[in-house]
Design a protein around this motif. Structure first.
Motif, mmCIF file in Angstrom:
data_model
loop_
_atom_site.group_PDB
_atom_site.id
_atom_site.type_symbol
_atom_site.label_atom_id
_atom_site.label_comp_id
_atom_site.label_asym_id
_atom_site.label_seq_id
_atom_site.Cartn_x
_atom_site.Cartn_y
_atom_site.Cartn_z
ATOM 1 N N GLU A 80 61.021 23.918 79.805
ATOM 2 C CA GLU A 80 59.746 23.514 79.193
ATOM 3 C C GLU A 80 59.718 22.020 78.893
ATOM 4 O O GLU A 80 58.696 21.368 79.099
ATOM 5 N N GLY A 81 60.825 21.498 78.406
ATOM 6 C CA GLY A 81 60.879 20.077 78.089
ATOM 7 C C GLY A 81 60.702 19.211 79.319
ATOM 8 O O GLY A 81 59.949 18.230 79.301
ATOM 9 N N ILE A 82 61.362 19.577 80.401
ATOM 10 C CA ILE A 82 61.222 18.827 81.651
ATOM 11 C C ILE A 82 59.785 18.921 82.158
ATOM 12 O O ILE A 82 59.197 17.920 82.573
ATOM 13 N N ALA A 83 59.205 20.121 82.086
ATOM 14 C CA ALA A 83 57.815 20.305 82.522
ATOM 15 C C ALA A 83 56.848 19.526 81.634
ATOM 16 O O ALA A 83 55.856 18.973 82.119
ATOM 17 N N GLU A 92 49.616 10.146 82.115
ATOM 18 C CA GLU A 92 49.714 8.682 82.107
ATOM 19 C C GLU A 92 49.142 8.103 83.401
ATOM 20 O O GLU A 92 48.444 7.090 83.375
ATOM 21 N N ILE A 93 49.408 8.739 84.523
ATOM 22 C CA ILE A 93 48.816 8.306 85.794
ATOM 23 C C ILE A 93 47.295 8.386 85.705
ATOM 24 O O ILE A 93 46.588 7.468 86.110
ATOM 25 N N GLU A 94 46.803 9.477 85.115
ATOM 26 C CA GLU A 94 45.355 9.644 84.944
ATOM 27 C C GLU A 94 44.794 8.561 84.026
ATOM 28 O O GLU A 94 43.745 7.977 84.301
ATOM 29 N N ARG A 95 45.506 8.270 82.941
ATOM 30 C CA ARG A 95 45.056 7.233 81.998
ATOM 31 C C ARG A 95 44.948 5.881 82.689
ATOM 32 O O ARG A 95 44.091 5.067 82.354
ATOM 33 N N ARG A 96 45.778 5.659 83.690
ATOM 34 C CA ARG A 96 45.782 4.383 84.409
ATOM 35 C C ARG A 96 44.829 4.379 85.611
ATOM 36 O O ARG A 96 44.865 3.459 86.416
ATOM 37 N N GLY A 97 43.988 5.397 85.717
ATOM 38 C CA GLY A 97 42.977 5.404 86.764
ATOM 39 C C GLY A 97 43.220 6.369 87.906
ATOM 40 O O GLY A 97 42.387 6.504 88.792
ATOM 41 N N GLY A 98 44.356 7.035 87.898
ATOM 42 C CA GLY A 98 44.627 8.036 88.932
ATOM 43 C C GLY A 98 43.988 9.365 88.565
ATOM 44 O O GLY A 98 43.232 9.463 87.595
ATOM 45 N N ARG A 99 44.308 10.378 89.327
ATOM 46 C CA ARG A 99 43.771 11.710 89.050
ATOM 47 C C ARG A 99 44.894 12.654 88.641
ATOM 48 O O ARG A 99 45.993 12.583 89.198
ATOM 49 N N TYR A 100 44.597 13.516 87.673
ATOM 50 C CA TYR A 100 45.532 14.585 87.330
ATOM 51 C C TYR A 100 45.524 15.542 88.517
ATOM 52 O O TYR A 100 44.464 15.868 89.050
ATOM 53 N N PRO A 101 46.686 15.984 88.970
ATOM 54 C CA PRO A 101 46.706 16.847 90.151
ATOM 55 C C PRO A 101 46.025 18.189 89.888
ATOM 56 O O PRO A 101 45.928 18.643 88.747
ATOM 57 N N THR A 102 45.559 18.798 90.950
ATOM 58 C CA THR A 102 44.972 20.130 90.855
ATOM 59 C C THR A 102 45.908 21.186 91.423
ATOM 60 O O THR A 102 45.714 22.372 91.202
ATOM 61 N N ARG A 103 46.916 20.739 92.127
ATOM 62 C CA ARG A 103 47.870 21.647 92.750
ATOM 63 C C ARG A 103 49.141 20.854 93.044
ATOM 64 O O ARG A 103 49.069 19.695 93.423
ATOM 65 N N ALA A 112 63.314 25.763 94.103
ATOM 66 C CA ALA A 112 63.899 27.056 94.474
ATOM 67 C C ALA A 112 63.924 28.047 93.314
ATOM 68 O O ALA A 112 64.152 29.232 93.528
ATOM 69 N N ASN A 113 63.687 27.605 92.090
ATOM 70 C CA ASN A 113 63.762 28.473 90.924
ATOM 71 C C ASN A 113 62.354 28.941 90.545
ATOM 72 O O ASN A 113 61.558 28.174 90.007
ATOM 73 N N ALA A 114 62.057 30.219 90.828
ATOM 74 C CA ALA A 114 60.718 30.760 90.583
ATOM 75 C C ALA A 114 60.361 30.771 89.101
ATOM 76 O O ALA A 114 59.193 30.576 88.741
ATOM 77 N N VAL A 115 61.325 30.988 88.229
ATOM 78 C CA VAL A 115 61.067 30.983 86.788
ATOM 79 C C VAL A 115 60.664 29.579 86.338
ATOM 80 O O VAL A 115 59.691 29.402 85.602
ATOM 81 N N TYR A 116 61.409 28.584 86.801
ATOM 82 C CA TYR A 116 61.060 27.201 86.464
ATOM 83 C C TYR A 116 59.668 26.846 87.004
ATOM 84 O O TYR A 116 58.875 26.206 86.305
ATOM 85 N N ALA A 117 59.351 27.296 88.216
ATOM 86 C CA ALA A 117 58.028 27.024 88.791
ATOM 87 C C ALA A 117 56.928 27.630 87.923
ATOM 88 O O ALA A 117 55.887 26.999 87.696
ATOM 89 N N ARG A 118 57.146 28.833 87.399
ATOM 90 C CA ARG A 118 56.127 29.462 86.541
ATOM 91 C C ARG A 118 56.003 28.725 85.216
ATOM 92 O O ARG A 118 54.900 28.579 84.681
ATOM 93 N N CYS A 123 52.970 24.913 81.812
ATOM 94 C CA CYS A 123 52.940 23.642 81.065
ATOM 95 C C CYS A 123 51.981 22.621 81.673
ATOM 96 O O CYS A 123 51.383 21.827 80.950
ATOM 97 N N LEU A 124 51.841 22.651 83.001
ATOM 98 C CA LEU A 124 50.968 21.692 83.678
ATOM 99 C C LEU A 124 49.525 22.170 83.744
ATOM 100 O O LEU A 124 48.616 21.376 83.971
ATOM 101 N N GLY A 125 49.324 23.470 83.601
ATOM 102 C CA GLY A 125 47.978 24.020 83.678
ATOM 103 C C GLY A 125 47.432 24.051 85.091
ATOM 104 O O GLY A 125 46.221 23.948 85.294
#
Length: 149
Positions: A80-83, A92-103, A112-118, A123-125
Motif C-alpha cells: 500500500e505504501g509503495i502504491a 504531481e505529474i497532473e499538478r504540473r500539467g500532465g494527465r492522471y492515467p486512466t489505465r 507478476a504479483n496479482a495481489v500487489y496489482a489489485r 490505491c490508484l483508483g
C-alpha cells in the motif's frame, strides 16, 4: 499518442520488499493478503534517507512503523505504501500539467504479483494490468522505437 513512464523515480519499491522478504516469502505471504482491505498503516517505505520524486528531499527518511507481528499484514502495508507513493507521483505529474492515467500496463517484477496489482488498482483508483511484454526493458525498447521513428 500513448505515454510511457519508464521506471519509477522514487526510492521506494522492489528493493524495500527484497530487504525484508525473499521471493518465496513474497509469494507465500501475498497469498494471505486480502487486497481489498486497507491496512491503515500508511507507510512511506524507504530503506535509507533520501527521496527524489514525488518529494525531492535528500533527508526524508520515510517510515515503516509500527511493524505488526503478522508478516502478511506488514507486506500488505508495504504494498500500500509503495502504491500510495505511485499515486502521489501521478498527482504531481497532473499538478504540473500532465494527465492522471486512466489505465496502467505494468512491466517488471511487481507486475507478476496479482495481489500487489489489485492493491495498486485500489490505491490508484484505476485498472492496473500486466503488460503483454512483462520484461522491464520493454520500456527502453519502446522509447528507442519512438526516437527512431
Amino acid at each position: 499518442r500513448d505515454f510511457w513512464l519508464v521506471g519509477g523515480a522514487s526510492n521506494t519499491g522492489g528493493a524495500v520488499l527484497a530487504h525484508f522478504f525473499s521471493g518465496a516469502e513474497l509469494a507465500r505471504l501475498s497469498a494471505q493478503i486480502d487486497p481489498d482491505r486497507d491496512t491503515g498503516l500508511g507507510y512511506y517505505p524507504l530503506l535509507s534517507p533520501g527521496e527524489r520524486f514525488p518529494r525531492n528531499d535528500p533527508d526524508f527518511a520515510g517510515f515503516m512503523s509500527p511493524r505488526p507481528e503478522d508478516d502478511a499484514l506488514f507486506l500488505a502495508g508495504l504494498f500500500e505504501g509503495i502504491a500510495a507513493v505511485e499515486a502521489t507521483c501521478y498527482r504531481e505529474i497532473e499538478r504540473r500539467g500532465g494527465r492522471y492515467p486512466t489505465r496502467i500496463f505494468s512491466a517488471g517484477g511487481g507486475a507478476a504479483n496479482a495481489v500487489y496489482a489489485r492493491i495498486r488498482s485500489r490505491c490508484l483508483g484505476l485498472a492496473v494490468e500486466r503488460a503483454t511484454h512483462g520484461d522491464a526493458a520493454i520500456g527502453t525498447a519502446r522509447l528507442a522505437g519512438w526516437v527512431a521513428s
